[in-house]
Write an enzyme that holds these catalytic residues in place. Structure first.
Site, PDB file in Angstrom:
ATOM      1  N   CYS A  91     -29.444  -9.593  41.364  1.00 24.93           N
ATOM      2  CA  CYS A  91     -27.922  -8.343  41.662  1.00 24.93           C
ATOM      3  C   CYS A  91     -27.502  -8.406  42.799  1.00 24.93           C
ATOM      4  O   CYS A  91     -27.387  -7.492  43.966  1.00 24.93           O
ATOM      5  CB  CYS A  91     -29.704  -7.596  42.251  1.00 24.93           C
ATOM      6  SG  CYS A  91     -30.559  -7.276  40.983  1.00 24.93           S
ATOM      7  N   ALA A  92     -26.570  -9.577  43.075  1.00 27.00           N
ATOM      8  CA  ALA A  92     -26.278  -9.737  44.204  1.00 27.00           C
ATOM      9  C   ALA A  92     -25.174 -10.857  43.686  1.00 27.00           C
ATOM     10  O   ALA A  92     -24.339 -12.021  44.070  1.00 27.00           O
ATOM     11  CB  ALA A  92     -26.419 -10.371  45.066  1.00 27.00           C
TER      12      ALA A  92
END
Length: 395
Positions: A342-343
C-alpha cells in the site's frame, strides 16, 4: 510444512499475536459490560464510558499528549483517522505537502482532494535510505496549509526527521499531521517533543489492540470538520454535530470491546516500556537483516535504519515476491507479506515497483530462534530455486 508453530513476521500489518491480557480484556468486556460508551446512564453504559476514558488517558500518557485526553477521537484504524484529518482540514486552494513514503491512506485521499477540491498536492523528494531534503521541504512548505508525513516508512522501516520537518512547517504557518501507524508502540512517540498538531494511530499494530481500533488526536486550537454526522449519545437536539471533542468526531456506536482490548494493550506496553521494546526489536531486526543479506541471490532492499522500526524488505533473484512469501508460509511456516504494501512510491525509490518485495517485520513476541528459522527457510528456498534455474553443463 516444517514442524513447530508458525513464525509470525508480519507485525507491520497487524499484531496477529497478542498478549493474553488483550484477549481477556475483550472477552471480559463482552461478558460483563457489553454496552456502548456514552449511551444511557445505567451501570453497564457507565462502565463502558469509564473504559473509554481510561483508554484515552493511557493513550495520552503513551504519546505525551497535552491537555484534555478527550481530544483523542476513536476511529476504526489509522486510515479512517487520516482521512478524517485530511478531509476535515483541507479546503479548495490549500497546499498540502507530503512524502513519497506515504501509505495509500494519505496518498489516495490527498489525490482525491486534489482532483475534487482543487487542493494543491506537493510531494517531497526521497531516496532508498528514507531521507528527505530539509532545504527542499522548507522551500515547498511556503504557503502550505498542512504537512502530512509518516513517522516511519512501512516499506523501508526508516524513521523520518519529524521534529526538523515540523519546525519548518510551523515556521511557514502550516499544521503537521503525523501518521504514527508504524511507530505507535514500537518507538517512543512524544507528540510534544516532535512538535505535531495532529496524530493518527492504529490500534491493531504496535499497540497490540484488536482490529477496528485507532484514533486521531487533535491539538487544542485546531479545528477539524466531522467526516460523519450522526448520534453522539448526548446533546441530541441540534442539527449540527457538537462543537466539543471527542463527540464532534465520533458519530455512531463506538467499538467498546475493541477499546477495552486497546486499553489492555497500551497498559501492557506502558508496564514494560516502549524504549525497551524498541531496543529488543532493533536487535532482532539487525540479526534478521544480516542473516538475509548473507543468503546468495537474496537482496535486502531496505536500509539498516537502527532508529526505525523492525522491517526488513527483500527480493530474490530466482523467486518472485509472491511465490517466495507463499512458499515461506506453506513449506516453512514463516508468515510475511509480499507486494507493494500500500505504498507504491516507496517501492519506486527501492526499484521494486514492478516486482514488489517481501517484507519481514518483527514484533513483541518475535524471538532470536524465530529469526534463525526465517533465515534458514529463505536460504533453503533461494538455494533450491537457484539450482532449478541453473543451466545444464555442456556434455
Amino acid at each position: 510444512m516444517s514442524g513447530g508453530d508458525p513464525v509470525y513476521l508480519d507485525y507491520a500489518a497487524t499484531s496477529a499475536v497478542r498478549p493474553d491480557a488483550v484477549v481477556e480484556a475483550v472477552a471480559r468486556y463482552l461478558r460483563d459490560v457489553g454496552a456502548t460508551p456514552g449511551r444511557a446512564g445505567h451501570r453497564r453504559a457507565l462502565e463502558a464510558g469509564r473504559t473509554a476514558l481510561r483508554c484515552r488517558r493511557v493513550l495520552a500518557l503513551l504519546f505525551n499528549l497535552p491537555g484534555d485526553p478527550g481530544r483523542i477521537a476513536f476511529q476504526l484504524n489509522a486510515t479512517h483517522a487520516l482521512n478524517l484529518a485530511l478531509l476535515g482540514l483541507l479546503r479548495p486552494g490549500d497546499r498540502v505537502v507530503r512524502t513519497p513514503y506515504d501509505h495509500n491512506a494519505v496518498r489516495r485521499p490527498v489525490g482525491a482532494l486534489a482532483a475534487l477540491r482543487g487542493v494543491e498536492e506537493v510531494v517531497l523528494a526521497g531516496d532508498a535510505e528514507g531521507g528527505v531534503d530539509l532545504d527542499e521541504a522548507e522551500r515547498l512548505l511556503a504557503g502550505a496549509r498542512l504537512l502530512a508525513l509518516p513517522h516511519a516508512s512501512n516499506v523501508l522501516g526508516s524513521a523520518l526527521p519529524v521534529r526538523a520537518l515540523a519546525e519548518r512547517a510551523h515556521a511557514a504557518g502550516a499544521l503537521v499531521l503525523l501518521d504514527a501507524a508504524q511507530t505507535a508502540g514500537h518507538l517512543p512517540v512524544d507528540a510534544q517533543a516532535l512538535g505535531v498538531d495532529l496524530l493518527a494511530f492504529s490500534g491493531h499494530k504496535g499497540l497490540l489492540g484488536p482490529q477496528g481500533t485507532g484514533g486521531l488526536w487533535v491539538r487544542e486550537g485546531v479545528e477539524v470538520d466531522p467526516l460523519f454526522a450522526g448520534g453522539t449519545g448526548g446533546d441530541s437536539g441540534p442539527l449540527e454535530m457538537p462543537a466539543s471533542l471527542p463527540d464532534r468526531l465520533e458519530a455512531g456506536t463506538q467499538n467498546g470491546p475493541g477499546i477495552a482490548g486497546l486499553l489492555a494493550g497500551v497498559e501492557w506496553l506502558l508496564e514494560r516500556g516502549v524504549g525497551a521494546r524498541h531496543a529488543r526489536e532493533a536487535a532482532l531486526k539487525a540479526q534478521l537483516r544480516a542473516g538475509l543479506a548473507a543468503v546468495p541471490g537474496v537482496w535486502v532492499r531496505s536500509p539498516a535504519a537502527p532508529d526505525g522500526v523492525g522491517i526488513v524488505t527483500v527480493t530474490a533473484d530466482a523467486l518472485e515476491a509472491g511465490e517466495l512469501a507463499l512458499r515461506l508460509d506453506r513449506e516453512h511456516g514463516v508468515l510475511t507479506r509480499a507486494g507493494l504494501h500500500c505504498a507504491p512510491e516507496a517501492h519506486v525509490l527501492l526499484g521494486t515497483a514492478s516486482t514488489g518485495a517481501v517484507r519481514f517485520s518483527v514484533g513483541w513476541a518475535t524471538t532470536a530462534a524465530d529469526v534463525d528459522r526465517a533465515v534458514a527457510a529463505v536460504r533453503a528456498l533461494a538455494g533450491a530455486a537457484a539450482r532449478e534455474t541453473m543451466p545444464l553443463a555442456a556434455g
